[in-house]
Design a protein around this motif. Sequence first.
Motif, PDB file in Angstrom:
ATOM      1  N   SER A  80      29.919  16.709  82.498  1.00 19.75           N
ATOM      2  CA  SER A  80      29.205  16.058  83.853  1.00 19.75           C
ATOM      3  C   SER A  80      30.243  16.504  85.206  1.00 19.75           C
ATOM      4  N   GLY A  81      28.970  15.993  86.456  1.00 19.41           N
ATOM      5  CA  GLY A  81      29.405  16.594  87.423  1.00 19.41           C
ATOM      6  C   GLY A  81      29.452  17.898  87.718  1.00 19.41           C
ATOM      7  N   ALA A  82      28.406  19.326  87.431  1.00 21.73           N
ATOM      8  CA  ALA A  82      28.403  20.159  86.991  1.00 21.73           C
ATOM      9  C   ALA A  82      27.419  20.458  87.592  1.00 21.73           C
ATOM     10  N   SER A  83      26.520  21.515  88.466  1.00 28.01           N
ATOM     11  CA  SER A  83      25.493  22.220  88.625  1.00 28.01           C
ATOM     12  C   SER A  83      25.091  23.209  88.596  1.00 28.01           C
ATOM     13  N   LYS A  84      23.637  23.088  88.564  1.00 33.00           N
ATOM     14  CA  LYS A  84      23.057  24.439  87.952  1.00 33.00           C
ATOM     15  C   LYS A  84      22.435  24.623  88.804  1.00 33.00           C
ATOM     16  N   GLU A  85      22.606  26.084  89.302  1.00 34.90           N
ATOM     17  CA  GLU A  85      21.113  26.657  90.157  1.00 34.90           C
ATOM     18  C   GLU A  85      20.527  27.182  89.238  1.00 34.90           C
ATOM     19  N   ILE A  86      18.671  26.773  89.056  1.00 32.73           N
ATOM     20  CA  ILE A  86      17.724  27.415  87.591  1.00 32.73           C
ATOM     21  C   ILE A  86      16.957  28.646  88.552  1.00 32.73           C
ATOM     22  N   LYS A  87      16.879  29.905  88.870  1.00 35.19           N
ATOM     23  CA  LYS A  87      15.650  30.951  89.711  1.00 35.19           C
ATOM     24  C   LYS A  87      14.198  30.810  87.956  1.00 35.19           C
TER      25      LYS A  87
END
Length: 179
Positions: A7-14
């Motif tokens: 919860s609250g985390a983010s991730k950039e996916i390439k």
Amino acid sequence: SSIHLESGASKEIKLDKYGMKGTQKVFMEVSSIGSIQTEENLKKLIDYPHGCVEQTISSVLPQLFLENFIELDVSKVKELKNNIAAGISKLQGFQRSNGGLSYWPGSFSTEDYCSAYAYHFLMEAKKKGYQVPDAFLSKLGKYLSAASNAYQEDKYRSDSKYIDFIQAYRLYVLSLASS
């Protein structure tokens, strides 16, 4: 591949480019309950080997509502609509002379729960604009109404809770016809 985020985390996916231009597709599923494998389960639902009345309904009833949950391309929408229409048509082969439905085509006994389940599906399909033959629906409705009127509570039957459940469900689906 699958990625789990707290919860609250983010991730950039390439994403690597692949395939021919114009044919690349990416499917992303976001769920607060973990992966529900939408694409895989959709395929199973559509390809389900439905032979009996209950399996036939269980395959097509959810297809009525898929557009509410996932984005479908035009060809998939057309496929679902064809599946639903075919399901409606197939269900007619289960109807007995008394109006109820049997578990298997050509069977002699009527299945009360499945008759109510079919009526539920047919009423929802009709609400969504599908062609449901009036004579088929009317005969099934009359069967359910007669079965409902003949219901008698019997606490001493070993299956009394199941019989009570069927009665409650029958009354619910009959109420759909008047709403």
